[in-house]
Design an enzyme around this catalytic site. Structure first.
Site, mmCIF file in Angstrom:
data_model
loop_
_atom_site.group_PDB
_atom_site.id
_atom_site.type_symbol
_atom_site.label_atom_id
_atom_site.label_comp_id
_atom_site.label_asym_id
_atom_site.label_seq_id
_atom_site.Cartn_x
_atom_site.Cartn_y
_atom_site.Cartn_z
ATOM 1 C CG LEU A 70 0.674 -3.151 -3.679
ATOM 2 C CD1 LEU A 70 0.422 -4.109 -2.521
ATOM 3 C CD2 LEU A 70 2.029 -3.426 -4.314
ATOM 4 N N GLY B 255 -6.292 2.394 -8.967
ATOM 5 C CA GLY B 255 -4.836 2.544 -9.068
ATOM 6 C C GLY B 255 -4.461 3.515 -10.179
ATOM 7 N N GLY B 256 -5.096 3.347 -11.324
ATOM 8 C CA GLY B 256 -4.814 4.234 -12.456
ATOM 9 C C GLY B 256 -5.219 5.669 -12.151
ATOM 10 N NE ARG C 276 -3.331 -11.207 -10.273
ATOM 11 C CZ ARG C 276 -4.254 -10.560 -9.529
ATOM 12 N NH1 ARG C 276 -5.096 -9.710 -10.096
ATOM 13 N NH2 ARG C 276 -4.351 -10.788 -8.241
ATOM 14 N N GLY D 214 -22.677 0.714 -17.497
ATOM 15 C CA GLY D 214 -21.469 0.549 -16.693
ATOM 16 C C GLY D 214 -21.637 0.936 -15.235
ATOM 17 C CE LYS E 250 -18.623 1.411 -0.488
ATOM 18 N NZ LYS E 250 -19.471 1.717 -1.677
ATOM 19 N N GLY F 145 -15.777 5.622 -8.950
ATOM 20 C CA GLY F 145 -15.143 6.187 -10.129
ATOM 21 C C GLY F 145 -13.673 6.439 -9.877
#
Lengths: 441, 441
Positions: free
Chosen positions: B9, B15-16, B45, B189, B207, B304
């Site tokens: 999901l 996810g990638g 999405r 970034g 955490k 990352g």
């Protein structure tokens, strides 16, 4: 649920520590394991001493009969805390044959006889757990075997012998030579009366062998490990390394190379910026580099009664949880399923690649440096750093000077060939001292 | 054995990354897990983008229908990679209700709704695995939950937010103020456009909350955590701390105290000798102190795509191995058996004990220091270190000077009372800046 019953074989530092931690933290451990874990048998050579230590503890049978402990049908887990590869091997195999799970801190046993022991355990469907065998209280076996399963491991490099790390710290911080630092470590109990196994790198090689199997899915092959200790390390080299921005550590290294696996223990220059270079005293630390996770590091006490017991008891909890699962769904002993171990070879040391630190004494004459750098260039070795010390006059003789070189990564065979040619130069007045360097980036 | 089927999901960074690591290392992972692990559904999405990235991969259904993915009877594990506490919570609960195991990197979800989610999972006999939720690729959940089960954990202190550690490193190394360092982190970034969750400590508190539950066997209680970020931290204090031998780190701390549990996130002075003080840039590290093992440290990349995926995939392997075991013999979600969680309270910040760094500006007059030290002594606070800077003359006014004090460990309530009295002195020209200090020995 009934508590699970454990037999302790041996009641020395680790056995005694295990008993004490299990006793002190029994409530906390039960809250985690879902079930009590109790020692009901202790087998030792001198039971009187143990009985004196235990006092009146009902339900613990203390005896000299190791076989009876291993054969007792009420026992589910045998904790082998004897050490060595003699009686320990026999008892571990007998416990397995009796269908009992085995927990051990015995690196020598597993590095040398691991294949035999794991095969026997597989056949009987029992677990052999050995977190305490590498880096004491640091849960490095679990990290490698379960925490990093997503990764193709590239290398492991660890300070996995506290005795030698303590000696190296003393040599560097206090400028001592090896013999003095060793004597100090012995006086403080950090080194044994016969320190051979520690200072010659054998203990670290046992541990590196176990880690190499888990990281790369190969059988344990201690006999193929390259082993070099710190007993010949000169204080001079620690000092020169420091001038160049490095610390010297005894590392156990297992690395995936193109042609096979490197498995080696030797004094190693590490850039002082790395956390690993800053691990001092008797502490242990292991760097693991995986293709997905990048660099990770695990740090803690690698020896001592309670740090080692921490790992032994964690294994007891794991076995308590998992022994009812079908064996196929347990974590494989060496991380990879036994039918998919690979036969990737362990490389001989001449085929290893590394950076090199070379120190030699030369006549302070024109052309010496040119000769040396020409030989290195002809051998395909490029220089990363160079330090030439001021010359000093030898009694009644010519000026001599130290030259220190650090090379880029190259194959050891080439370095050895270049060293032979350099030592043949008439202007070179000493053998070449060679140390390996790892950037660990 | 048939591969186990996973629905992803979300297909963002995590996810990638998870998809890529599973694909690239599929052989190695199968050799470990004993069974293939394959993604057969991806819900996102914007499926066009994912389909473009995947190319022609037979057998992967990409759609916008998250519910269909969670309801698919062929799916055994749902990997929730969406984040946040809205749709992610609904989908996780629905997956659990459907009898599926859930793997997630979602710390907010578990810190806030963990009790609900773990209870639902228990009822259905499924696993919720979340190694990636804390410290990215570092297997700290496994270390705490399984590797250190022998121990009564005393404290955990971690650099568990890479963005803030990067900013603090930049502030110290380059002498930048907070706003400039933040802007630089955003340009590279390392910080998001809206950096609030990171810089105000919320992410670290999520955490720390999860770790506190696992370490001490209490429910997750994010609402009780004390949360203070780094946005108000002055460059001056980083510099003064350094003069006194400390580095300032944003730590997530969970500590067992006599009256309860401390759960707090705030900038913290750490002695520069500690490895933790030397963790720089976007790296993460967690120190865990147990009564048996002593101090251990775990270091690696905390964020990352691939470091996080490393943890997600390790969880997928764990679930693949363990999902056939009876639920009672699995590792409990929060380390302790659910029926034996304790209700030890989380202490309010006033009841926390710590060392304190106090900076104040005073008139350079006789007796000022006497007044301050008298107030501290009357409050039962003893001074560990003191730094008085040379006075500088304010435009047309009297001389003023900075005083910096470090106190021994004391209770925060007393420090606050002393500060109120100090600020009322006519010779004190500023509010008192208060930071906490942890020796971590």
């Amino acid at each position: 649920m009934e508590p699970i019953k454990v037999a302790l074989l041996g009641f020395g530092t680790v056995g005694g520590g295990t008993f004490e931690v299990l006793r002190r933290n029994q409530e906390e451990i039960k809250r985690r394991a879902g079930r009590g874990i109790v020692v009901t048998r202790i087998a030792v050579r001198n039971p009187a001493k143990v009985q004196a230590a235990l006092g009146e503890r009902a339900g613990i049978e203390v005896s000299t009969d190791f076989h009876a402990a291993v054969d007792d049908p009420a026992i589910s887990i045998v904790a082998e805390m004897i050490g060595g590869t003699g009686i320990a091997r026999e008892l571990a195999l007998r416990a397995i044959a009796n269908g009992k799970h085995v927990v051990t801190a015995n690196k020598a046993l597993l590095a040398v006889h691991g294949s035999e022991i794991f095969a026997a355990a597989r056949e009987k469907g029992v677990m052999v757990a050995f977190e305490a065998a590498v880096a004491g209280g640091i849960p490095i076996i679990k990290a490698l075997r379960e925490g990093l399963t997503a990764n193709r491991i590239q290398y492991i490099a660890g300070i996995i012998n506290g005795t030698t790390n303590y000696i190296l710290s003393e040599m560097r911080e206090r400028g001592l030579d090896f013999a003095t630092a060793l004597a100090g470590a012995q006086a403080l109990g950090y080194a044994e009366a016969d320190p051979t196994f520690d200072i010659e790198g054998v203990d670290a090689a046992h541990k590196a062998t176990i880690m190499s199997a888990i990281a790369f899915g190969v059988p344990v092959q201690f006999e193929r490990a390259y082993v070099e200790g710190i007993s010949k390390l000169a204080a001079t080299d620690i000092r020169y390394a420091e001038e160049l921005g490095y610390r010297i550590k005894l590392l156990g290294i297992a690395r995936r190379a193109e042609a096979g696996i490197e498995l080696r223990v030797h004094p190693t220059l590490v850039p002082e910026k790395r956390l690993l270079a800053n691990v001092e005293g008797a502490m242990n630390a292991v760097v693991v580099h995986g293709d997905a996770v990048g660099t990770t590091l695990y740090y803690g006490k690698g020896a001592g009664a309670e740090p080692t017991a921490s790992a032994v008891v964690a294994d007891l909890v794991d076995v308590t949880r998992l022994h009812t699962a079908d064996p196929e769904h347990r974590v494989p002993h060496l991380a990879f399923q036994p039918e998919s171990l690979s036969n990737t070879p362990i490389l001989p040391i001449e085929d290893v690649t590394s950076g090199y630190y070379l120190r030699l004494r030369v006549a302070d004459e024109t052309g010496v440096m040119a000769d040396i750098t020409r030989i290195l260039a002809e051998s395909g070795i490029s220089i990363d750093a160079l330090l030439q010390k001021e010359s000093d006059q030898i009694d009644g003789g010519a000026d001599e000077t130290d030259i220190i070189l650090i090379t880029h990564v190259t194959v050891e065979r080439n370095v050895n060939a270049a060293i032979a040619r350099i030592e043949a130069l008439s202007t070179v007045r000493s053998q070449v001292t060679k140390l390996r360097m790892e950037a660990l980036n």
